[in-house]
Design an enzyme around this catalytic site. Structure first.
Site, PDB file in Angstrom:
ATOM      1  N   THR A 202       0.826  -1.206   0.000  1.00 35.53           N
ATOM      2  CA  THR A 202       0.000   0.000   0.000  1.00 35.53           C
ATOM      3  C   THR A 202       0.859   1.254   0.000  1.00 35.53           C
ATOM      4  O   THR A 202       0.574   2.220  -0.721  1.00 35.53           O
ATOM      5  CB  THR A 202      -0.947   0.005   1.220  1.00 35.53           C
ATOM      6  N   GLU A 225      -9.508  -1.575   1.256  1.00 41.08           N
ATOM      7  CA  GLU A 225      -9.068  -2.113   2.537  1.00 41.08           C
ATOM      8  C   GLU A 225      -8.983  -1.058   3.627  1.00 41.08           C
ATOM      9  O   GLU A 225      -9.355  -1.308   4.778  1.00 41.08           O
ATOM     10  CB  GLU A 225      -7.701  -2.787   2.368  1.00 41.08           C
ATOM     11  N   GLN A 345      -2.574  -9.912  -3.382  1.00 39.45           N
ATOM     12  CA  GLN A 345      -2.002 -10.688  -2.281  1.00 39.45           C
ATOM     13  C   GLN A 345      -1.334 -11.949  -2.819  1.00 39.45           C
ATOM     14  O   GLN A 345      -1.751 -12.494  -3.839  1.00 39.45           O
ATOM     15  CB  GLN A 345      -3.101 -11.092  -1.298  1.00 39.45           C
ATOM     16  N   ARG A 364      -2.183 -15.346  -5.225  1.00 38.38           N
ATOM     17  CA  ARG A 364      -3.328 -15.930  -4.540  1.00 38.38           C
ATOM     18  C   ARG A 364      -4.578 -15.874  -5.412  1.00 38.38           C
ATOM     19  O   ARG A 364      -4.864 -14.848  -6.017  1.00 38.38           O
ATOM     20  CB  ARG A 364      -3.555 -15.159  -3.236  1.00 38.38           C
ATOM     21  N   GLU A 365      -5.286 -17.005  -5.485  1.00 41.55           N
ATOM     22  CA  GLU A 365      -6.487 -17.096  -6.304  1.00 41.55           C
ATOM     23  C   GLU A 365      -6.215 -16.517  -7.684  1.00 41.55           C
ATOM     24  O   GLU A 365      -6.930 -15.653  -8.190  1.00 41.55           O
ATOM     25  CB  GLU A 365      -7.652 -16.361  -5.635  1.00 41.55           C
ATOM     26  N   ARG A 403       5.246  -7.827 -20.624  1.00 46.17           N
ATOM     27  CA  ARG A 403       4.822  -8.200 -21.972  1.00 46.17           C
ATOM     28  C   ARG A 403       5.553  -7.403 -23.048  1.00 46.17           C
ATOM     29  O   ARG A 403       5.788  -7.909 -24.140  1.00 46.17           O
ATOM     30  CB  ARG A 403       3.309  -8.004 -22.092  1.00 46.17           C
TER      31      ARG A 403
END
Length: 429
Positions: A202, A225, A345, A364-365, A403
């Protein structure tokens, strides 16, 4: 308003029978047609195209077989080419057929939504905005080819502007070495900044947001958040080089009060817009960015953080939802011609390895994040894991995907008491 035009559909089919080569140029599919018989006819035309058979009446009737009666009979098919002797308006007729189809699908979706109304009004709003975006994306997808001369002329204009204005080819970051690797954050790109909690994501984002604001860009900052007041505490501390705890607790020395005032004055001159509402859907974010873009053409978007964005509708799995969100963020960057920087995250898998430096598999995910992102930069602090390290207060910016450029690692100093990131060579300045 009519949601279909039988005459226009007949004109499309008749044009193909008159000029069979048009079947190779069409943008339509059978589902675009309203009339059942027209869908059957066009489906057979496409199958003839796949087999490279000429599209003509005798072969078409033979292919339809017994179903020829369902489409109106041989006489009806013959009448299609006879009623529309001109093919000059084929593209126009195609466009009308597709637009009518989009209107019908939109109305159908609205009726389905009405029959299964969500209990939560925010979910309803998200569903409606999602529907609007789906239809809008289909309309915008009709661009087609552009001659290279047009692109080259635009390129010359952009190069001249950069030369005259002395501007970088993208939005600069707070790290000179990082800019050399990434080539700055380009327009229409999705850029992911990922790290484990408490590493400094952050703070890094806020430093880059004020850098962009100081460079004259309009900043859209979504904080899902932390509330705005906490962000302002950190931004003022970084700009004024004040201990963040002193700002938070309002325990400033006389010197710090002076720097506090100067920091506020500097931030107030920047064009930064903060949205700190939690639980934002991706549809709400896209709508807010479009609205800001209309007033301020040169924008950059920061989001803290990606996994806190809500997909706005139900998904079979969380991975699919995150994939939908990352794809939507990339579309948002394209449609608003701006860079989008989203924090992400990392999973706890990092903690299980001897070398704690993040890798792509740690996202994550992850869903489609790795695929959609133009750049992925991991933040890593060795002193976070190793108290004896020689790299005290050094943060590594590991560009793992780029890229349109190179990958590599840029090191910066993390002045944690201020929440400030500076280049290694300027840490003593």
């Amino acid at each position: 308003m009519s949601f279909y035009s039988i005459e226009t559909e007949q004109a499309v089919l008749g044009s193909v029978l008159l000029e069979p080569e048009l079947i190779y140029e069409t943008i339509l599919t059978p589902e675009h047609f309203y009339h059942d018989g027209h869908r059957l006819i066009f489906d057979q035309m496409l199958q003839m195209r796949e087999k490279q058979e000429p599209v003509e009446i005798v072969s078409l009737v033979a292919r339809l077989g017994p179903t020829v009666a369902d489409v109106g009979g041989v006489q009806y098919i013959s009448s299609l080419s006879g009623s529309f002797p001109s093919v000059q308006q084929f593209a126009t007729h195609e466009q009308i057929v597709k637009e009518k189809y989009l209107m019908r699908t939109g109305m159908t979706a609205i009726k389905e939504l009405y029959n299964e109304l969500p209990d939560n009004p925010r979910e309803l709003a998200a569903e409606l905005m999602s529907l609007s975006e789906v239809i809008g994306d289909q309309v915008r997808a009709e661009g087609g080819f552009r001659h290279i001369k047009d692109g080259l002329m635009d390129h010359v204009d952009q190069l001249e502007r950069k030369k005259e204005n002395g501007m970088e080819s993208g939005a600069r970051t707070v790290g000179t070495a990082l800019d050399k690797i990434t080539g700055c954050w380009k327009k229409q790109t999705l850029n992911i900044i990922a790290a484990r909690p408490s590493v400094g994501k952050t703070a890094f984002m806020l430093n880059n947001a004020t850098k962009a604001g100081g460079d004259g860009l309009t900043v859209a900052l979504f904080s899902l958040e932390q509330p705005e007041v906490q962000l302002l505490d950190r931004m003022i501390a970084a700009e004024g080089r004040i201990d963040g705890i002193n700002v938070r607790d309002a325990k400033l020395t006389d010197d710090e009060w002076t720097r506090y005032t100067m920091g506020i004055a500097k931030l107030a001159d920047m064009d930064i817009y903060i949205d700190d509402k939690p639980g934002r859907t991706i549809q709400e974010i896209r709508a807010a960015v479009r609205k800001l873009k209309k007033k301020h053409p040169n924008i950059i978007v920061f989001i803290d953080y990606l996994q806190l964005i809500h997909g706005g509708k139900k998904f079979p799995s969380r991975n699919e939802e995150v994939g939908y969100i990352s794809s939507s963020l990339k579309q948002m960057a394209r449609e608003n011609d701006c860079p989008v920087i989203a924090l992400a995250q990392l999973s706890r898998g990092v903690e299980q390895r001897q070398d704690k430096r993040p890798m792509m598999s740690d996202l994550r995910e992850s869903g489609n994040i790795e695929q959609d992102a133009d750049t992925i930069t991991f933040l890593y602090r060795d002193d976070y894991y190793n108290q004896e390290t020689e790299k005290k207060n050094i943060i590594e910016c590991i560009v793992a995907k780029n890229r349109n450029g190179s990958v590599g690692t840029a090191e910066m100093v993390n002045m944690r008491q201020y929440g400030k990131f500076v280049d290694l060579e300027t840490r003593y300045a």
